[in-house]
Design a protein around this motif. Structure first.
Motif, short mmCIF file in Angstrom:
data_model
loop_
_atom_site.label_atom_id
_atom_site.label_comp_id
_atom_site.label_asym_id
_atom_site.label_seq_id
_atom_site.Cartn_x
_atom_site.Cartn_y
_atom_site.Cartn_z
N PHE A 39 0.86 -1.18 0.00
CA PHE A 39 0.00 0.00 0.00
C PHE A 39 0.90 1.24 0.00
N PRO A 40 1.36 1.70 -1.18
CA PRO A 40 2.30 2.82 -1.23
C PRO A 40 1.73 4.13 -0.69
N GLU A 41 0.43 4.35 -0.82
CA GLU A 41 -0.15 5.60 -0.35
C GLU A 41 -0.14 5.69 1.18
N LYS A 42 -0.11 4.53 1.85
CA LYS A 42 -0.06 4.51 3.32
C LYS A 42 1.33 4.16 3.85
N GLY A 43 2.24 3.71 2.97
CA GLY A 43 3.57 3.33 3.40
C GLY A 43 3.58 2.02 4.18
N ARG A 44 2.65 1.13 3.88
CA ARG A 44 2.51 -0.12 4.60
C ARG A 44 2.50 -1.30 3.63
N LEU A 45 2.70 -2.51 4.18
CA LEU A 45 2.66 -3.72 3.37
C LEU A 45 2.22 -4.89 4.23
N ILE A 46 1.81 -5.97 3.57
CA ILE A 46 1.39 -7.19 4.25
C ILE A 46 2.39 -8.28 3.91
N VAL A 47 2.94 -8.93 4.96
CA VAL A 47 3.90 -10.01 4.80
C VAL A 47 3.20 -11.32 5.13
N GLU A 48 3.43 -12.32 4.29
CA GLU A 48 2.77 -13.61 4.39
C GLU A 48 3.10 -14.30 5.73
N ASN A 49 2.07 -14.70 6.47
CA ASN A 49 2.15 -15.43 7.73
C ASN A 49 2.89 -14.70 8.85
N LEU A 50 3.04 -13.38 8.76
CA LEU A 50 3.66 -12.60 9.82
C LEU A 50 2.74 -11.46 10.22
N ASN A 51 2.90 -10.97 11.45
CA ASN A 51 2.04 -9.94 12.03
C ASN A 51 0.58 -10.37 11.99
N VAL A 52 0.33 -11.59 12.47
CA VAL A 52 -1.01 -12.17 12.46
C VAL A 52 -1.80 -11.66 13.65
N VAL A 53 -3.02 -11.18 13.38
CA VAL A 53 -3.92 -10.69 14.42
C VAL A 53 -5.19 -11.52 14.40
N LYS A 54 -5.89 -11.52 15.54
CA LYS A 54 -7.15 -12.25 15.64
C LYS A 54 -8.30 -11.26 15.51
N ARG A 55 -9.24 -11.57 14.65
CA ARG A 55 -10.38 -10.70 14.38
C ARG A 55 -11.64 -11.45 14.76
N HIS A 56 -12.44 -10.85 15.62
CA HIS A 56 -13.70 -11.46 16.04
C HIS A 56 -14.78 -11.01 15.07
N THR A 57 -15.42 -11.97 14.38
CA THR A 57 -16.42 -11.64 13.36
C THR A 57 -17.79 -12.14 13.79
#
Length: 109
Positions: free
Chosen positions: A32-50
């Protein structure tokens, strides 16, 4: 709005330099260049309650990768297999390419 330049691209191998996943390596899935962020595979995993929804089925706890700041990762050079800084170089055919500042090898194929 101008897009920001990133030192990493999709499908690059990166090492995380800060946080709970420091020292781990993974492949960049999305940038995401406009935010200066990226997603790395299987790292920085968070739990989301849906919640249960009509179209999505049942709810529960879902684990997914969260975005990480691009400044907190370093590109792993395919030549020397070490995390290193990169620079840009003008090639003979007129195109630009990234190179590893440790081993001086071209990173882009």
């Amino acid at each position: 709005m101008a897009t920001n330049k990133m030192h990493v691209r999709k499908n690059d191998m990166v090492m995380i330099t800060t946080g709970k996943d420091r020292g781990k390596t993974g492949k960049v899935q999305r940038v995401f260049p406009e935010k200066g962020r990226l997603i790395v595979e299987n790292l920085n995993v968070v739990k989301r309650h849906t919640r249960p929804r009509a179209g999505q089925g049942e709810g529960g706890i879902v684990e997914k990768e969260a975005a990480i700041q691009a400044a907190n990762v370093m590109l792993v050079c395919p030549g020397c297999a070490k995390p290193s800084r990169t620079g840009k170089r003008l090639l003979d055919d007129g195109s630009k390419a990234r190179f590893c500042k440790k081993c001086n090898e071209i990173v882009d194929k």
